[in-house]
Design an enzyme around this catalytic site. Sequence first.
Site, PDB file in Angstrom:
ATOM      1  N   HIS A   1       0.834  -1.198   0.000  1.00 31.98           N
ATOM      2  CA  HIS A   1       0.000   0.000   0.000  1.00 31.98           C
ATOM      3  C   HIS A   1       0.873   1.253   0.000  1.00 31.98           C
ATOM      4  CE1 HIS A   1      -2.685   2.906   2.306  1.00 31.98           C
ATOM      5  NE2 HIS A   1      -3.437   2.590   1.265  1.00 31.98           N
TER       6      HIS A   1
ATOM      7  N   HIS B   1      -1.078  10.128  -3.189  1.00 36.65           N
ATOM      8  CA  HIS B   1      -2.341   9.615  -2.670  1.00 36.65           C
ATOM      9  C   HIS B   1      -3.472  10.619  -2.745  1.00 36.65           C
ATOM     10  CE1 HIS B   1      -5.349   8.616   0.490  1.00 36.65           C
ATOM     11  NE2 HIS B   1      -5.225   7.440  -0.060  1.00 36.65           N
TER      12      HIS B   1
END
Length: 326
Positions: free
Chosen positions: A27, A69
């Site tokens: 991630h 992100h």
Amino acid sequence: MKLYVLGLLMMSFTSQVSAAKPLVIAHRGAPGYLPEHTLESVTLAYSQGADFIEQDLVATKDSQLIVLHDIHLETVTNVEQVFPTRKRQDGRYYALDFTLAELKTLTVHERQDAKGNQVFPQRYQGNSSFHIATFEDQIELIQQLNRQFNKNIGLYPEIKSPAWHKEQGVDISQLVMAVLRKHNLDDANKNIYVQCFDFAETQRLRNDLGAKVKLIQLIAENDWLESPTDYDILKTPEGLSAIAKVAQGIGPWIPQLVDIKTMQPTGYVKQAHIAGLQVHPYTFRKDALPDNLDTQQTLQFLFNDLKIDGLFTDFTDTVVNYLPNQ
């Protein structure tokens, strides 16, 4: 006799599918140890044994795709110091307002909250010079590592905020598909998944943009305002059936799979499997677990009890080390 042999083959195939090793999805690279989405973080996640490495994608002013992100910059970069006058009226700095050359002058730091405090205080505390990477930077890095180590570690890009990008006059999905096709990655047989929170955009990718690549529908909560999608519908068997028409799996939030207080499954994993969908939940963070759970208990429940097909994690090494012992 033919039916008997066919039955044996089907049983063998089913057992192989159910016994397939779950995927470990890095991630944002290895943010448990290094600033998220940087090339250094990607390299560390690769060395720790990830099966896939995630790239969150946003667009720049000159239509380049960077790995970030958020559509905002100030939470993970020093943009306020380098370009103090470039914020919008809401006080935020948007990647879309900067060219790639400008963004390359920024340094990336550990994620901070609105007060400038590190979100995960025990993570990286140094002052080394990390930088924003492009999607193609990460594709090249992972492909070159694969070539040199004779591996096939996959890519797992997310198309961020496509509805917002469209409001700004940018078709980010078109940009993503162009890069995938340039690198021969728009292929269901390649080691890549493309994910998105916006179900209308997932459908558009498959039905209008002709995407061949494997797709994952991310599942949020409606009050997050992540996209125009009604996630309550996607949590139903009917919603899962609709997803299965265009995607290979779902990426739900872990608390959507289990009541954290009682540790009782919600049934969502089982329903998704019935619909023929893989389940890759997010995000396992060993430094942000509920008080009533430890790492071993959490991973055992996710993999052994719920039987998920993959897991997003900030700590690739922890999950990789857990799986062979099961």
